[in-house]
Scaffold this motif. Structure first.
Motif, PDB file in Angstrom:
ATOM      1  N   SER A 122       0.831  -1.200   0.000  1.00  0.00           N
ATOM      2  CA  SER A 122       0.000   0.000   0.000  1.00  0.00           C
ATOM      3  C   SER A 122       0.864   1.249   0.000  1.00  0.00           C
ATOM      4  O   SER A 122       2.028   1.231   0.418  1.00  0.00           O
ATOM      5  CB  SER A 122      -0.929   0.010   1.221  1.00  0.00           C
ATOM      6  N   ASP A 151       0.176   5.889  -0.044  1.00  0.00           N
ATOM      7  CA  ASP A 151      -0.717   7.041  -0.209  1.00  0.00           C
ATOM      8  C   ASP A 151      -0.746   7.523  -1.653  1.00  0.00           C
ATOM      9  O   ASP A 151      -1.680   8.216  -2.056  1.00  0.00           O
ATOM     10  CB  ASP A 151      -0.280   8.188   0.705  1.00  0.00           C
ATOM     11  N   ALA A 194      -1.005   5.598  -4.239  1.00  0.00           N
ATOM     12  CA  ALA A 194      -1.717   4.644  -5.085  1.00  0.00           C
ATOM     13  C   ALA A 194      -3.192   4.632  -4.713  1.00  0.00           C
ATOM     14  O   ALA A 194      -3.558   4.806  -3.544  1.00  0.00           O
ATOM     15  CB  ALA A 194      -1.126   3.244  -4.928  1.00  0.00           C
ATOM     16  N   ASN A 195      -4.053   4.399  -5.704  1.00  0.00           N
ATOM     17  CA  ASN A 195      -5.484   4.347  -5.434  1.00  0.00           C
ATOM     18  C   ASN A 195      -5.893   3.048  -4.766  1.00  0.00           C
ATOM     19  O   ASN A 195      -6.848   3.012  -3.989  1.00  0.00           O
ATOM     20  CB  ASN A 195      -6.276   4.524  -6.736  1.00  0.00           C
ATOM     21  N   GLU A 196      -5.221   1.954  -5.071  1.00  0.00           N
ATOM     22  CA  GLU A 196      -5.592   0.641  -4.553  1.00  0.00           C
ATOM     23  C   GLU A 196      -4.384  -0.070  -3.965  1.00  0.00           C
ATOM     24  O   GLU A 196      -3.266   0.085  -4.453  1.00  0.00           O
ATOM     25  CB  GLU A 196      -6.196  -0.230  -5.672  1.00  0.00           C
ATOM     26  N   SER A 223      -0.939   6.576  -8.763  1.00  0.00           N
ATOM     27  CA  SER A 223      -1.853   7.462  -9.485  1.00  0.00           C
ATOM     28  C   SER A 223      -1.373   8.909  -9.496  1.00  0.00           C
ATOM     29  O   SER A 223      -1.900   9.729 -10.248  1.00  0.00           O
ATOM     30  CB  SER A 223      -3.244   7.411  -8.838  1.00  0.00           C
ATOM     31  N   ARG A 224      -0.380   9.205  -8.678  1.00  0.00           N
ATOM     32  CA  ARG A 224       0.134  10.583  -8.599  1.00  0.00           C
ATOM     33  C   ARG A 224       1.657  10.542  -8.502  1.00  0.00           C
ATOM     34  O   ARG A 224       2.229   9.622  -7.912  1.00  0.00           O
ATOM     35  CB  ARG A 224      -0.425  11.307  -7.367  1.00  0.00           C
TER      36      ARG A 224
END
Length: 330
Positions: A237, A239, A241-243, A267-268
């Motif tokens: 995991s 922060d 990443a979305n999933e 994702s960012r």
């Protein structure tokens, strides 16, 4: 949580000497204060905890540590030497004189055959000692009556305190004191020079030298509990990443043609994030949290029972994430 009424097992036989209790119900003081030895430790005994296992790299690990001390209600503690005891309690000695003492002596209160050791200065009498709680409950008096003093010669081992513990207590201690090595996280792709991965692309994650099996044993003399655990997977995991990624093992090292088994998509990018201490670029923290399946057995039950274990601290890494700009011409 230790049971309130612990029992002490002393594997030494002796001749029962009936000694009248004092007014408060506790046995009379025999042989002076003496000093505790490492074998008795004031009636407390330490739990030994051993952790061992293997890693995904095929290496093994093993550590041994000392857990909490468990207090016995009664134990044997070193008292006077044979010479000191005889000099104190011989006729006319400082331990004689009062009517109550004389009644106790003639009632059989002195250590059996103490005259045989009157010249020995490096052998000692080991006598019972109990906690205030044990004496208040009457347990101490009965223990005293059941366990006469033991003569320990210069070459003889001192009596060892053994605490009767519920194996579930040792199981919980094993859980608390489990020590597993921490592996090293790797990822791919890594841009040359920065080590950064790319937004929107699958980033392979794998952990080297991660523990995959573990055995934790907590024990005191006569009683033990053991946990056997096997790693079942990782949750990766961040922060950024979305999933989260659910991985069935510790991941597969990237090489050309390898099959992907564990990956995460950012994702960012990390542009605009602050630079953390020890880093040269802004990063996202990535956690790889292991999950384990476990059973436990004990000296009282050899049949494995399922056990839920709290996962250890995750393996972490700081990963820079960049965007790749595409140019379009028409």
């Amino acid at each position: 949580m230790l049971r309130a009424a612990l029992a002490v097992v002393i594997g030494v036989a002796g001749v029962l000497v009936a000694v009248p209790a004092q007014a408060d119900g506790t046995p009379p003081v025999v042989g002076g204060e003496g000093s505790a030895t490492p074998d008795t430790s004031g009636g407390a005994i330490s739990v030994k905890v051993t952790t061992s296992g293997t890693t995904n790299g095929g290496s093994s690990f093993s550590t041994t540590t000392t857990g909490p001390k468990l207090q016995a209600p009664c134990w044997f503690e070193r008292g006077m030497s044979g010479y000191e005891y005889y000099e104190f309690y011989k006729p006319g000695g400082p331990g004689r004189g009062a009517d109550t003492i004389e009644d106790w002596v003639y009632g059989g209160g002195l250590h059996d055959k103490f005259e045989d050791y009157k010249d020995i200065k490096d052998g000692y009498w080991y006598e019972t000692s109990c906690t205030a709680e044990a004496n208040a409950s009457g347990y101490g008096t009965q223990f005293y009556l059941d366990n006469p003093a033991i003569w320990v010669g210069p070459q003889d081992p001192a009596p060892v305190t053994q605490v009767d513990v519920d194996p579930t207590d040792l199981r919980d201690i094993a859980l608390d004191y489990m020590q597993l090595p921490v592996g090293t996280m790797h990822w791919n792709p890594q841009l040359r020079g920065s080590g950064a991965t790319i937004v929107g692309e699958d980033t392979w994650i794998w952990v080297d030298d991660a523990p995959t099996t573990a055995m934790v044993r907590a024990e005191v003399p006569g009683t033990w509990a053991r946990i056997d655990a096997t790693l079942t997977g990782l949750t990766v995991s961040s922060d950024g990443a979305n999933e989260d990624a659910q991985c069935g093992g510790t991941g597969t090292a990237w090489v050309s043609g390898a099959q992907k088994t564990c990956s995460i998509q950012f994702s960012r990018s990390t542009a605009g994030q602050h630079v953390k201490q020890g880093q040269k670029l802004p990063t996202w923290t990535v956690d790889a949290q292991s999950q384990w399946a476990a059973t436990w057995t004990s000296s009282e039950n050899a049949n494995p029972e399922a056990l839920t274990v709290e996962p250890p601290d995750p393996t972490t890494a700081e990963i820079p994430v960049m965007e790749v700009q595409a140019l379009s011409t028409s």
